[in-house]
Motif scaffolding. Structure first.
Motif, PDB file in Angstrom:
ATOM      1  N   LEU A  82       0.946  -1.196  -0.136  1.00  0.00           N
ATOM      2  CA  LEU A  82      -0.087   0.044   0.096  1.00  0.00           C
ATOM      3  C   LEU A  82       0.835   1.336   0.117  1.00  0.00           C
ATOM      4  N   ASP A  83       1.999   1.102   0.579  1.00  0.00           N
ATOM      5  CA  ASP A  83       3.129   2.273   0.644  1.00  0.00           C
ATOM      6  C   ASP A  83       3.714   2.510  -0.875  1.00  0.00           C
ATOM      7  N   GLU A  84       4.032   1.320  -1.656  1.00  0.00           N
ATOM      8  CA  GLU A  84       4.721   1.748  -2.691  1.00  0.00           C
ATOM      9  C   GLU A  84       3.797   1.553  -4.255  1.00  0.00           C
ATOM     10  N   VAL A  85       2.702   1.133  -4.108  1.00  0.00           N
ATOM     11  CA  VAL A  85       2.002   0.866  -5.454  1.00  0.00           C
ATOM     12  C   VAL A  85       0.722   1.807  -5.268  1.00  0.00           C
ATOM     13  N   PRO A  86       0.721   2.813  -6.611  1.00  0.00           N
ATOM     14  CA  PRO A  86      -0.431   3.463  -6.883  1.00  0.00           C
ATOM     15  C   PRO A  86      -1.487   2.500  -7.050  1.00  0.00           C
ATOM     16  N   LEU A  87      -2.700   2.794  -6.327  1.00  0.00           N
ATOM     17  CA  LEU A  87      -3.877   1.966  -6.556  1.00  0.00           C
ATOM     18  C   LEU A  87      -5.098   2.709  -6.514  1.00  0.00           C
ATOM     19  N   ASP A  88      -6.115   2.252  -7.237  1.00  0.00           N
ATOM     20  CA  ASP A  88      -7.494   2.819  -7.118  1.00  0.00           C
ATOM     21  C   ASP A  88      -8.378   2.109  -6.285  1.00  0.00           C
ATOM     22  N   LEU A  89      -8.176   0.878  -6.445  1.00  0.00           N
ATOM     23  CA  LEU A  89      -9.005  -0.380  -5.696  1.00  0.00           C
ATOM     24  C   LEU A  89      -8.149  -1.383  -5.027  1.00  0.00           C
ATOM     25  N   VAL A  90      -8.437  -1.704  -3.759  1.00  0.00           N
ATOM     26  CA  VAL A  90      -7.881  -2.983  -3.085  1.00  0.00           C
ATOM     27  C   VAL A  90      -8.863  -3.935  -2.596  1.00  0.00           C
ATOM     28  N   TYR A  91      -8.795  -5.250  -3.019  1.00  0.00           N
ATOM     29  CA  TYR A  91      -9.693  -6.416  -2.553  1.00  0.00           C
ATOM     30  C   TYR A  91      -8.916  -6.928  -1.300  1.00  0.00           C
ATOM     31  N   ILE A  92      -9.650  -6.988  -0.265  1.00  0.00           N
ATOM     32  CA  ILE A  92      -9.072  -7.642   0.908  1.00  0.00           C
ATOM     33  C   ILE A  92      -9.837  -8.958   1.224  1.00  0.00           C
ATOM     34  N   ALA A  93      -8.759  -9.936   1.095  1.00  0.00           N
ATOM     35  CA  ALA A  93      -9.348 -11.461   1.204  1.00  0.00           C
ATOM     36  C   ALA A  93      -8.617 -12.083   2.122  1.00  0.00           C
ATOM     37  N   VAL A  94      -8.079 -11.480   3.142  1.00  0.00           N
ATOM     38  CA  VAL A  94      -7.526 -11.996   4.183  1.00  0.00           C
ATOM     39  C   VAL A  94      -8.238 -12.623   5.414  1.00  0.00           C
ATOM     40  N   PRO A  95      -7.801 -13.237   6.336  1.00  0.00           N
ATOM     41  CA  PRO A  95      -8.730 -13.894   7.584  1.00  0.00           C
ATOM     42  C   PRO A  95      -9.254 -12.765   8.133  1.00  0.00           C
ATOM     43  N   PRO A  96     -10.225 -12.679   8.810  1.00  0.00           N
ATOM     44  CA  PRO A  96     -11.239 -11.510   9.300  1.00  0.00           C
ATOM     45  C   PRO A  96     -10.611 -10.740  10.178  1.00  0.00           C
ATOM     46  N   SER A  97      -9.595 -11.364  11.094  1.00  0.00           N
ATOM     47  CA  SER A  97      -8.811 -10.561  12.002  1.00  0.00           C
ATOM     48  C   SER A  97      -8.005  -9.605  11.431  1.00  0.00           C
ATOM     49  N   LEU A  98      -7.652  -9.767  10.108  1.00  0.00           N
ATOM     50  CA  LEU A  98      -6.930  -8.786   9.386  1.00  0.00           C
ATOM     51  C   LEU A  98      -7.633  -7.636   8.594  1.00  0.00           C
ATOM     52  N   HIS A  99      -8.773  -7.726   8.595  1.00  0.00           N
ATOM     53  CA  HIS A  99      -9.714  -6.718   7.896  1.00  0.00           C
ATOM     54  C   HIS A  99      -9.590  -5.305   8.263  1.00  0.00           C
ATOM     55  N   TYR A 100      -9.553  -5.234   9.567  1.00  0.00           N
ATOM     56  CA  TYR A 100      -9.306  -3.623   9.890  1.00  0.00           C
ATOM     57  C   TYR A 100      -8.185  -2.871   9.498  1.00  0.00           C
ATOM     58  N   ASP A 101      -7.430  -3.665   9.812  1.00  0.00           N
ATOM     59  CA  ASP A 101      -5.889  -2.992   9.689  1.00  0.00           C
ATOM     60  C   ASP A 101      -5.619  -2.527   8.270  1.00  0.00           C
ATOM     61  N   VAL A 102      -6.028  -3.683   7.428  1.00  0.00           N
ATOM     62  CA  VAL A 102      -5.659  -3.669   6.054  1.00  0.00           C
ATOM     63  C   VAL A 102      -6.487  -2.388   5.481  1.00  0.00           C
TER      64      VAL A 102
END
Length: 341
Positions: free
Chosen positions: A64-84
């Protein structure tokens, strides 16, 4: 038109499905520029099977620091959703998150606030209300095909949990797994969209002796704002094949949505018979709707408010109190306009 730049964080079942099956359908409108998974071997394995050549990361913060993005798809386990999601919003990136929205109600509420502050698109991967069989069910209810609804039954019954195709380190854990969280959340959210808010929850949950393992049996009553009750039966010891179904009892017949996409109907004079479902005009996948919205076109998504309201009911269900728990004060917004009687 410039392509939207997207990253996938998490290469489990859903991340792989997004990468290999969904994204290639829209390669003229969206570009996969980066993928991330903590397992480096998984990155190389998936990239070998993909047509795209995204950048590879094992640390989502670095991505997230290095790559210019329009959209991120979060498919990690639920405990990581908040931080991502928090990190993405802080960088002004639109967020498409797997369900459940977060790993606790407090995290889910914080994500709603962060999404509003960021003024970015925020979507949860709830597609069930837009499935053709559910749309057909909704249409029949609007026509009062079975008269006035009297009650409902919801079955979440499995021969084993987790199922053979979804083995991973967390899906059977009491902390962030179990069939109520993984499967029940879909039905809770669909019911809220179709019938209006669930306002009271009463449940009995049985757990295995191992304190780390998710529920084995669940019995619950979910009461709608209009007093109609949904009786839930859940187990991971069902004999025979799994049953994941909603049965709606009216005063003039029954509608049954069996195993996600098989719809049946009966009347006072007839037994349950299959109902044909036309899926040609489907609004799915949700990714298509997100692309349309980000390109300034109309689209239908379920946002973090929907994710939060589903989580309110889920948490009450998974944490039984004395008698019925009244969740009305926790719900956000007014869903009563979407009620079907």
């Amino acid at each position: 038109m410039n392509k939207l730049k997207m990253a996938i964080i998490g290469l489990g079942v859903m991340g792989r499905n997004m990468m290999h099956r969904l994204l290639p359908q829209y390669d003229e409108k969206i570009e996969l520029v980066a993928i991330c998974d903590s397992d480096e071997s998984s990155l190389y394995r998936e990239i070998a099977e993909a047509a795209a050549r995204p950048q590879l990361y094992t640390d989502y913060r670095q991505l997230l620091d290095e790559v210019p993005l329009d959209l991120v798809y979060i498919a990690v386990p639920p405990s990581l959703h908040y931080d991502v999601a928090r990190n993405a919003f802080e960088k002004g990136i639109h967020v498409f998150c797997e369900k459940p929205l977060a790993n606790s109600l407090s995290e889910a509420r914080s994500l709603v606030e962060l999404a509003e502050k960021a003024n970015r698109l925020h979507a949860v991967h709830f597609s069930f209300p837009l499935e053709p069989a559910v749309q057909k069910l909704q249409g029949l209810l609007e026509e009062q095909a079975i008269g006035s609804i009297q009650r409902m039954e919801l079955f979440l019954e499995f021969p084993q949990w987790p199922r053979a195709w979804q083995q991973n380190p967390w899906i059977s854990s009491r902390h962030q797994g179990g069939y109520l969280l993984e499967v029940g959340i879909h039905w809770i959210q669909m019911i809220q969209q179709m019938f209006g808010p669930i306002t009271h929850v009463k449940s009995e949950i049985e757990f295995p002796p191992d304190a780390n393992q998710s529920e084995s049996r669940a019995k619950a009553v979910l009461r709608l704002h209009n007093e109609i009750e949904i009786h839930l039966s859940g187990t991971d010891r069902r004999e025979g094949e799994e049953r994941v179904s909603l049965v709606v009892y009216g005063d003039e017949g029954i509608l049954a949505l069996e195993n996600w996409d098989n719809l049946y109907r009966s009347s006072r004079e007839t037994e349950l018979q299959p109902v044909p479902v036309d899926g040609e005009d489907s609004m799915l996948p949700i990714l298509k709707q997100i692309i349309q919205i980000l390109n300034g076109e109309p689209g239908k998504i379920y946002d973090f408010y929907d994710g939060y309201n589903a989580q309110v009911v889920l948490e009450a269900l998974r944490n039984p109190g004395e008698g019925f728990t009244d969740v009305r004060a926790q719900l956000l917004g007014d869903q009563s306009a979407e009620v079907i009687l």
